[in-house]
Motif scaffolding. Structure first.
Motif, PDB file in Angstrom:
ATOM      1  N   TRP A 197      -7.870   5.790  -7.233  1.00  0.00           N
ATOM      2  CA  TRP A 197      -9.048   4.965  -7.496  1.00  0.00           C
ATOM      3  C   TRP A 197      -8.877   3.513  -7.079  1.00  0.00           C
ATOM      4  N   ALA A 198      -7.662   3.120  -6.698  1.00  0.00           N
ATOM      5  CA  ALA A 198      -7.379   1.723  -6.345  1.00  0.00           C
ATOM      6  C   ALA A 198      -7.827   0.787  -7.467  1.00  0.00           C
ATOM      7  N   SER A 199      -7.416   1.112  -8.671  1.00  0.00           N
ATOM      8  CA  SER A 199      -7.855   0.347  -9.842  1.00  0.00           C
ATOM      9  C   SER A 199      -6.666  -0.046 -10.714  1.00  0.00           C
TER      10      SER A 199
ATOM     11  N   TRP B 182       0.809  -1.214   0.000  1.00  0.00           N
ATOM     12  CA  TRP B 182       0.000   0.000   0.000  1.00  0.00           C
ATOM     13  C   TRP B 182       0.850   1.276   0.000  1.00  0.00           C
ATOM     14  N   LEU B 183       2.166   1.131   0.272  1.00  0.00           N
ATOM     15  CA  LEU B 183       3.008   2.321   0.407  1.00  0.00           C
ATOM     16  C   LEU B 183       3.223   3.056  -0.917  1.00  0.00           C
ATOM     17  N   PRO B 184       3.589   2.372  -2.028  1.00  0.00           N
ATOM     18  CA  PRO B 184       3.786   3.101  -3.294  1.00  0.00           C
ATOM     19  C   PRO B 184       2.553   3.871  -3.766  1.00  0.00           C
ATOM     20  N   PRO B 185       1.342   3.258  -3.777  1.00  0.00           N
ATOM     21  CA  PRO B 185       0.194   4.073  -4.203  1.00  0.00           C
ATOM     22  C   PRO B 185      -0.121   5.216  -3.252  1.00  0.00           C
ATOM     23  N   LEU B 186       0.171   5.036  -1.963  1.00  0.00           N
ATOM     24  CA  LEU B 186      -0.058   6.124  -1.006  1.00  0.00           C
ATOM     25  C   LEU B 186       0.888   7.287  -1.269  1.00  0.00           C
TER      26      LEU B 186
ATOM     27  N   ALA C 227      -6.668  -7.389  -5.359  1.00  0.00           N
ATOM     28  CA  ALA C 227      -7.918  -7.175  -6.078  1.00  0.00           C
ATOM     29  C   ALA C 227      -8.429  -5.763  -5.873  1.00  0.00           C
ATOM     30  N   GLU C 228      -8.931  -5.159  -6.944  1.00  0.00           N
ATOM     31  CA  GLU C 228      -9.512  -3.824  -6.808  1.00  0.00           C
ATOM     32  C   GLU C 228     -10.904  -3.932  -6.201  1.00  0.00           C
TER      33      GLU C 228
ATOM     34  N   ALA D 159      -0.454   5.863 -12.423  1.00  0.00           N
ATOM     35  CA  ALA D 159      -0.188   6.451 -11.114  1.00  0.00           C
ATOM     36  C   ALA D 159      -1.477   6.848 -10.405  1.00  0.00           C
ATOM     37  N   TYR D 160      -2.337   7.613 -11.088  1.00  0.00           N
ATOM     38  CA  TYR D 160      -3.526   8.063 -10.351  1.00  0.00           C
ATOM     39  C   TYR D 160      -4.640   7.032 -10.357  1.00  0.00           C
TER      40      TYR D 160
END
Length: 282
Positions: free
Chosen positions: A134-136, A42-46, A143-144, A128-129
């Motif tokens: 969007w967690a997609s 979860w760190l990279p997307p955060l 899983a999204e 990236a976004y």
């Protein structure tokens, strides 16, 4: 043969309902856990979300500020070219009053749409976004949370397909910023043969902007796409190879140029606001 990821004594998960979707669709591997990753996935997307949010907040403030964007001979990349009648007069700069007095908003809003549209539709920034906001999907093998997936086949995401056209529009903007950088080799009175710290800031910024622009996937396709035989097009093949080298560093260049354009704008803002005088080298 046991894999070591699930204890042998753990009962098998219940079968997926017939109306299940995504990773729980009947026929997919029935795994009760949401995922089997044990790292800090979860760190990279955060970090991505926080970085992009910080830039959006800063650029929004500066775009609507309509002040402190010109300190001769430097102009902020957010405000060039300046296309409204309410632009600050720039000595030899790209202050073209194409929009009359009826335009009462910040002139930055007239030009930022082009580099902003180019970055929003960029293949890297999409990833990236999509992941960060969007967690997609949120990460690989995670899983999204969305019940269904339509990709970029419907509005508004189908508009991502205009990325190539934003590339064409971003090129002249980069050219004008290059012109602004050349003008930075003057003093405040317009005499040539001078340079200051702001000159180096603008030179670094335009170098990163061009590197990011030319590393674009659309640029790579334009240079070397639709060719049956590279051997028959040696010049395009050589250019395609150079663009490919940049393309392999597209993510790094995307972030570097994003930071550099904010730093360049902030530097001009500080000098124009009288916070400090631009150190002159010669």
């Amino acid at each position: 043969m046991a894999t070591g990821t699930t204890p042998a004594t753990q009962p098998p998960p219940p079968p997926a309902p017939k109306d299940a979707r995504g990773v729980h669709t009947p026929g997919r591997a029935a795994i009760a856990a949401a995922h089997l990753r044990t790292d800090r996935w979860w760190l990279p997307p955060l970090v991505t979300a926080l970085g992009l949010a910080a830039f959006v907040a800063y650029s929004t403030w500066r775009a609507f500020a309509n002040s402190h964007y010109y300190a001769a001979p430097y102009v902020s990349p957010f405000y060039s070219p300046c296309l409204a009648a309410n632009c600050t007069d720039m000595n030899g700069g790209a202050d073209w009053h194409l929009f009359g007095d009826w335009w009462g908003l910040s002139p930055a809003l007239l030009v930022l749409i082009f580099p902003l549209g180019f970055r929003l539709t960029c293949y890297y920034y999409r990833k990236a976004y999509y992941r960060g906001f969007w967690a997609s999907p949120p990460a690989c093998a995670v899983a999204e949370p969305h019940a269904k997936y339509t990709g970029e086949t419907r509005l508004p995401l189908i508009l991502q397909n205009v990325h190539r056209y934003f590339f064409y529009l971003a090129l002249p903007v980069a050219g004008i910023l290059t012109y602004d950088t050349v003008l930075a080799f003057r003093d405040a009175d317009g005499a040539w043969g001078h340079a200051g710290l702001g000159t180096l800031v603008l030179v670094l910024n335009i170098a990163l902007i061009w590197a990011y622009t030319l590393s674009c996937h659309s640029c790579r396709h334009i240079v070397g796409g639709k060719l049956r035989h590279f051997s028959a097009h040696p010049v395009r093949y050589r250019l395609w190879g150079w663009v490919g080298v940049l393309n392999s560093r597209h993510m790094l260049l995307a972030w570097s140029s994003l930071i550099s354009v904010a730093v360049a704008d902030f530097y001009v803002y500080l000098v124009a606001g009288g916070v400090f005088d631009d150190p002159r080298f010669f």
